[in-house]
Design an enzyme around this catalytic site. Sequence first.
Site: not given
Lengths: 150, 391
Positions: A93-94
């Site tokens: 999750c970036a």
Amino acid sequence: MASISARRLAKELREIEGEGCPVGINLIKADDFATWWFTIEVMGDSLYQGEVHTLQFRFDPQYPISSPAVQFLVTDGRTAPVHPHVYSNGHICASILGNEWSPVLSVVAVCVTLQSMLASCKKKERPVDNDRYVRNAPDNPKKVCRFSDY
Amino acid sequence: MSDREPLWFCHECHSEMRPLMAPDPVCASCHGSFVEKMENPADDPREFAHTHNEDPERDGLPPALDTFLMSLQSLMERGIAQAPRTQNETGSAPRMTFEVRGGNGTRVVRLGGTNTLNNPSLNTVGAEPANIGAVPTMSEFLRRNPNEGQNGPTITGPLMAQYLMALLGQNDPLSALFAGGLGGGLPENGRMGDYVFNQEALDQIITQLMENSNAHRPVPATEEIIANLPREVLVEGSAMLEKDCAVCKEQFKLETEDPDEQIVITLPCKHPFHDPCILPWLKSSGTCPVCRYQLVPQPEHHGPPTGPTQDSGGSRQASPGSNPPQRDRGDHGGLFHAILQGFTGGSNTGTSRATGATNNGRHQRSNSDPPHSSRNGSNSNLPGGWTEDLD
């Protein structure tokens, strides 16, 4: 004429091979312009001391306009680092891998960003919604990852 | 439990509590006034409620249906001048009649009815066919009337249709209730439209919502903005020949296979790019790849807004006039969406209920704010920052 994607990746590859990767990052596979593998390791003091993880990049023909699909490999004994922004299936999750991607970024820049994401981690834990996410995760990790700091 | 003071039972929320005396007894949990002291074991109100629940057919309607119809009615009130008639009961068959006022007069939509009760296949549309000449069928209603006013104060045909379709879809709760009552008809996948009955179904819905959430998707530059960007054709001695295109990372040069690569587009933030490098990007995101300068207002994001008209502090709150254009909210017509759209797209005579629903719709977006604001001002991870380090 080679596509913009192939030209750009060829240039990145030349630079990686010529100048090497930043410390802690190593190219282990780049046989084509579709899938590259790197190992990534956090240097210095961190919660991930001694851990080596494998990052997979998948590129589509629109790269670098579209972001690469980046995830940790969790096959053949490889594991995803335990981190609040890394799901146990390797998805990350970036935000720079999603809506905050910019074609100015490069493969190495993404590696360095993820390295620093791990390095700054204060507590080793999975995302709170890990189980839920992993049960229904899409194949393409680009579909997640909107709300993180990285 | 104290023996001295018997508990009270609330017939409205079915809780056992000690009532608030204000001064008449009201339920401590729902503030309902239909409460009963449980002092006679022979006449336990809980048993009454229990048997009532076990036999929903007893008085014709499943207990939840009343609530559902009530909430349906309140949802519909905004677009319908005349409150819908609910539950014209004929025998044991629940039936609803809506009156919808359009630009072309009043239309009546009927849902349910006697002969659909035991025939689920008829429930998808649920209108009573043929035998009522004056009442249009659902498909008739769905057909957009060319004479219909476009900006009437009521819910217009297509929107209303969308709403009703969401309600009447294959898995909708209403037809399930009609078909089998609450007891029989839970679908195997645990979902009825946007209603869920188990964890897996909830996961699916949430995943679906996350994947379809467009709130943070970049807004592309318009054709007009792109067409008006300054273009420079490279010539011998151009100062531009010293510079690089940040997308392909190549220096600008005169001899190129693709003549378009001799056209340099410079964004208002002064960052230059090859024409074929920057155009596809601008068509997906109206920002500068280097500094995130916004050619068109973008949804909130991490980077410091660099538009010359915006200051770094206040620009996170977009001014009302410069809200980013809302992209298509997706084509999945769930009940939630239909209701949301009903509120946001309907007339501007908003009620407090409507405002609440709209805010709920935006909640999703504001949920993602905290991590953003926490690093407002730190730009170490911005693309520009990286390239400076790396080049």
